[in-house]
Design a protein around this motif. Structure first.
Motif, PDB file in Angstrom:
ATOM      1  N   LEU A 187       0.825  -1.203   0.000  1.00 37.41           N
ATOM      2  CA  LEU A 187       0.000   0.000   0.000  1.00 37.41           C
ATOM      3  C   LEU A 187       0.865   1.261   0.000  1.00 37.41           C
ATOM      4  O   LEU A 187       0.485   2.291  -0.568  1.00 37.41           O
ATOM      5  N   GLU A 188       2.032   1.163   0.607  1.00 34.66           N
ATOM      6  CA  GLU A 188       2.976   2.293   0.625  1.00 34.66           C
ATOM      7  C   GLU A 188       3.781   2.401  -0.664  1.00 34.66           C
ATOM      8  O   GLU A 188       4.608   3.308  -0.809  1.00 34.66           O
ATOM      9  N   GLY A 189       3.555   1.446  -1.602  1.00 33.52           N
ATOM     10  CA  GLY A 189       4.268   1.489  -2.870  1.00 33.52           C
ATOM     11  C   GLY A 189       5.563   0.714  -2.890  1.00 33.52           C
ATOM     12  O   GLY A 189       6.357   0.827  -3.828  1.00 33.52           O
ATOM     13  N   LYS A 190       5.783  -0.095  -1.863  1.00 34.86           N
ATOM     14  CA  LYS A 190       7.014  -0.877  -1.771  1.00 34.86           C
ATOM     15  C   LYS A 190       6.763  -2.318  -2.219  1.00 34.86           C
ATOM     16  O   LYS A 190       5.643  -2.701  -2.542  1.00 34.86           O
ATOM     17  N   LYS A 191       7.830  -3.114  -2.218  1.00 34.75           N
ATOM     18  CA  LYS A 191       7.685  -4.532  -2.518  1.00 34.75           C
ATOM     19  C   LYS A 191       6.856  -5.193  -1.426  1.00 34.75           C
ATOM     20  O   LYS A 191       7.072  -4.944  -0.241  1.00 34.75           O
ATOM     21  N   GLY A 192       5.917  -6.051  -1.838  1.00 41.61           N
ATOM     22  CA  GLY A 192       5.033  -6.694  -0.866  1.00 41.61           C
ATOM     23  C   GLY A 192       5.730  -7.800  -0.109  1.00 41.61           C
ATOM     24  O   GLY A 192       5.628  -8.975  -0.486  1.00 41.61           O
TER      25      GLY A 192
END
Length: 423
Positions: A187-192
């Motif tokens: 959700l923060e735009g990082k790798k899940g």
């Protein structure tokens, strides 16, 4: 004595079958949003106390008490905002309950998000939807738009002084993002990839702020509990397992379905009442996965006696999980099915932890050979030992969930492995 079939007025999800109007007009006709203003004027502490007494447990798989989880959230301090995040990243094989909520009864979730945000002191909520759910997410967005237009989202909802904004976010189809901290990373735009815990999301969650993450079904059930009262909710299910549950029944049954039924219903009764029984009859049953692909299977004897709730299944070494019931009869190659499931987990490992990244693939390759009758009986012990060396040694529970189906297969179908190895 048979478990009573829920009357339409006793269901939380009155349009789960899609027979009625899914829009805000249809939802209000079925009683939706009625009494919302009263709830928004209720002290959050009283709401949490009611949820604790209701024994509502998370419907996304873990079964953690919802009221207790919500009580971990600090009150807003004016420095950092609080967030409520809905986990609609439904990726567990066999599970399709949230999909029908989003398609046919999306306003149950919207109302739940409004109530949840008020209770947790959050003015912003996010709904993280599985990327493949395009039609479902489109309908949910329409429901959010309808709620804004009706003044049920935004500033000063129903003149109560409560402000709530809810945003829809589409994932990219990674199963691991169903783990709450991996979901927050995504959700923060990082790798899940899952975070180390502690800190837990209630202290350090989305954007480093206090956050609560719950499943679609869990959040959607909260307004119904508050409106109808504890006596209504607790009349179904055993102690600590109260309420209703959506069961996804698939596989070798005459009528696959999603159905809302009382908790603690006997598994055999659930299948025969709502899915018209096992294909070929109950005597043709080979095994049942009771709660989605990560839960160990049950043999026919266990399946004929167990109650479908958290405690009943735990006593048999498995779990309710998402309540996705996958039925396999004697015409099904159970070893092939379980190998396929093992391959799914190999594919979906995020690769962060070495035991999972390397071990899950190793288990899949070994299981594939043994299921084909290639190898030795000694390797069956090696396979079980390997699962135990992976289980419990990773950041999140993904590897555990990948090992439990293999352990269940070895427990109930070791003789079939041995028969093939001897052929």
């Amino acid at each position: 004595m048979p478990t009573p079939i829920l009357k339409p007025e006793d269901k939380v999800f009155k349009n789960l079958d899609g027979a009625d109007d899914w829009s805000i007009k249809g939802y209000k006709k079925r009683g939706g949003y009625k009494g919302l203003k009263k709830i928004l004027k209720t002290d959050p502490a009283d709401i949490i106390d009611t949820l604790k007494k209701s024994a509502l447990r998370g419907r996304g798989g873990a079964g953690f008490p919802t009221g207790l989880k919500w009580s971990f959230m600090p009150r807003p301090d004016g420095k950092r905002p609080n967030y409520l995040v809905c986990n609609a990243d439904e990726g567990e094989p066999g599970t399709c309950k949230d999909r029908d909520i989003l398609r046919f009864d999306p306003h149950t979730l919207v109302e739940g998000m409004i109530v949840g945000c008020h209770t947790l002191g959050a003015e912003t909520g996010y709904i993280y939807v599985r990327g493949e759910y395009y039609d479902e997410s489109s309908r949910l967005q329409q429901a959010l738009d309808e709620a804004y237009e009706a003044g049920l989202l935004g500033k000063n909802i129903e003149s109560t002084g409560v402000n709530v904004d809810v945003y829809l976010h589409l994932g990219a189809g990674a199963y691991i993002c169903g783990e709450e901290t991996a979901l927050l990373e995504s959700l923060e735009g990082k790798k899940g990839q899952p975070r180390l815990k502690p800190p837990f999301p209630a202290g350090y969650g989305l954007y480093g702020c206090p956050t609560t993450v719950n499943n679609v079904e869990t959040i959607a059930q909260v307004p119904a509990i508050l409106k109808n009262g504890l006596d209504w909710w607790t009349r179904w299910g055993r102690e600590n397992n109260h309420g209703t549950k959506i069961f996804s029944i698939s596989g070798a049954v005459n009528k696959p379905c999603n159905v809302e039924a009382p908790m603690s219903i006997p598994l055999k009764e659930l299948i025969e009442t709502y899915a018209d029984g096992v294909i070929g009859g109950w005597d043709n049953l080979a095994a049942i996965i009771p709660g989605g692909s990560s839960t160990p299977m049950l043999n026919p004897e266990q399946a004929g006696e167990v109650l479908m709730d958290f405690d009943g299944l735990r006593e048999l070494g498995t779990g309710l999980g998402t309540a996705a019931v996958v039925v396999m009869n004697k015409e099904v190659d159970v070893l092939a099915v379980m190998t396929r499931i093992s391959g799914f987990y190999k594919h979906e490992s995020c690769g962060q932890c070495t035991p999972c990244r390397e071990g899950v693939g190793w288990v899949y390759r070994l299981m594939s050979r043994l299921a084909e009758g290639e190898g030795s009986k000694e390797e069956l012990d090696q396979l079980f030992n390997l699962t135990k060396r992976i289980e419990g040694r990773t950041i999140c529970a993904f590897a555990d969930g990948a090992m439990w189906p293999v352990q269940g297969t070895l427990k109930h179908f070791r003789d079939e492995f041995e028969r093939r190895l001897s052929a």
